[in-house]
Design an enzyme around this catalytic site. Structure first.
Site, short mmCIF file in Angstrom:
data_model
loop_
_atom_site.label_atom_id
_atom_site.label_comp_id
_atom_site.label_asym_id
_atom_site.label_seq_id
_atom_site.Cartn_x
_atom_site.Cartn_y
_atom_site.Cartn_z
CG LEU A 30 144.99 60.94 81.72
CD1 LEU A 30 143.90 61.39 82.68
CD2 LEU A 30 146.00 60.04 82.43
CG HIS A 34 146.15 56.42 81.84
ND1 HIS A 34 146.49 56.82 80.57
CD2 HIS A 34 147.33 56.15 82.48
CE1 HIS A 34 147.80 56.81 80.45
NE2 HIS A 34 148.34 56.40 81.57
CD GLN A 58 159.08 57.53 84.79
OE1 GLN A 58 158.75 57.86 85.93
NE2 GLN A 58 158.31 56.76 84.03
CE LYS A 146 151.34 49.38 78.14
NZ LYS A 146 152.73 49.62 77.66
CD GLN A 150 155.81 51.49 86.44
OE1 GLN A 150 156.51 52.24 85.79
NE2 GLN A 150 154.49 51.55 86.39
CB SER A 182 151.25 52.40 74.99
OG SER A 182 152.39 53.23 75.18
CB SER A 183 150.90 57.77 76.45
OG SER A 183 149.98 57.70 77.53
#
EC number: 6.3.2.1
Length: 272
Positions: A30, A34, A58, A146, A150, A182-183
């Site tokens: 996170l 998030h 995915q 972002k 999706q 972004s992670s």
């Protein structure tokens, strides 16, 4: 804060609640992006549930499933501080069976752009989100802009399956220098991170140009001059329903970009 480890636990917990449920599905690791979704959910609902699940269906073969960042205890702490009521942390074993009823992404809009570059990706996304919605039964679910394609496909699925869920679109959260959170940003070296900034700069320039010209070729040419990436996978101009457009439509245009910087794949977009 409750930790729910299985679908059955989560179903029993949500059945016991009396009030609106805000749901934030995540794959963990996170960050502030998030957190902004969680904070919005906290303001708008009686209860907030976050799911943390690195969904294997995915990821394509050769992608970063095994090395995707996992830091469950740190994520729990972030959720606790943000006032989350429960975190749902299932395993692949209790989310999937050997004989799955499969959900497929739409044949056209699920297989362009991200769907073309990551074939089957959206099948996995929609499969898991459908399961999560059936388990949590939220009033509202929160997704970042972002991941625009999706977001669009999830909204379509909600309509097609008659889910009584409000999908809340949330603005992309960025670092001070403009890099979209972004992670996967942790994969970037210092030099790569500097070059990754060219993505948001190109999009920002495109938005500025769109107030002067509706010509897509002209805008794309200027974007290409700014970009400093190792592999450009696509620049796309679509409307909010993900139809390709021939010219900028103010109030109904999304410019999307996917590129690799080093070995890290990054996506970003801007809504005009």
């Amino acid at each position: 804060m409750k930790i729910l480890n299985s679908p059955k636990e989560a179903i029993n917990y949500t059945k016991s609640l009396n009030g609106s449920i805000g749901f934030v599905p995540t794959m963990g690791a996170l960050h502030e992006g998030h957190l902004s979704l969680i904070e919005k959910a906290r303001k708008e609902n009686d209860y907030v549930i976050v799911s943390i699940f690195v969904n294997p269906t995915q990821f394509l073969p050769g992608e970063d499933l095994d090395k995707y960042p996992r830091r469950l205890e740190a994520d729990f702490e972030i959720c606790k501080r943000a006032g989350v009521d429960a975190v749902f942390t299932p395993t692949p074993e209790n989310m999937y069976s050997n004989d799955e009823v499969l959900i497929k992404a739409p044949k056209i809009k699920g297989y362009i752009l991200e769907g073309f570059n990551r074939p089957g990706h959206f099948d996995g996304v929609l499969q898991v989100v459908n399961k999560l919605f059936n388990i949590i039964r939220p009033t509202r679910a929160y997704f970042g802009k972002k991941d625009a394609q999706q977001l669009y496909l999830i909204k379509q699925m909600v309509n097609n399956f008659f889910f009584d869920i409000e999908i809340v679109e949330c603005e992309t959260k960025r670092e001070k220098d403009g890099l979209a959170l972004s992670s996967r940003n942790i994969y970037l070296s210092e030099e790569e991170r500097k070059r990754a900034l060219s993505i948001s700069k190109a999009l920002k320039r495109a938005a500025k140009l769109s107030s002067k010209t509706k010509n897509i070729e002209e805008i794309e040419k200027e974007m290409l001059e700014i970009l400093d990436v190792d592999e450009l996978q696509y620049i796309a101009f679509v409307d909010r329903d993900f139809n390709h457009i021939d010219e900028i439509k103010p109030g109904n245009t999304i410019i999307l970009l996917a590129a690799k910087v080093g070995s890290t794949r990054l996506i970003d977009n801007i809504w005009i």
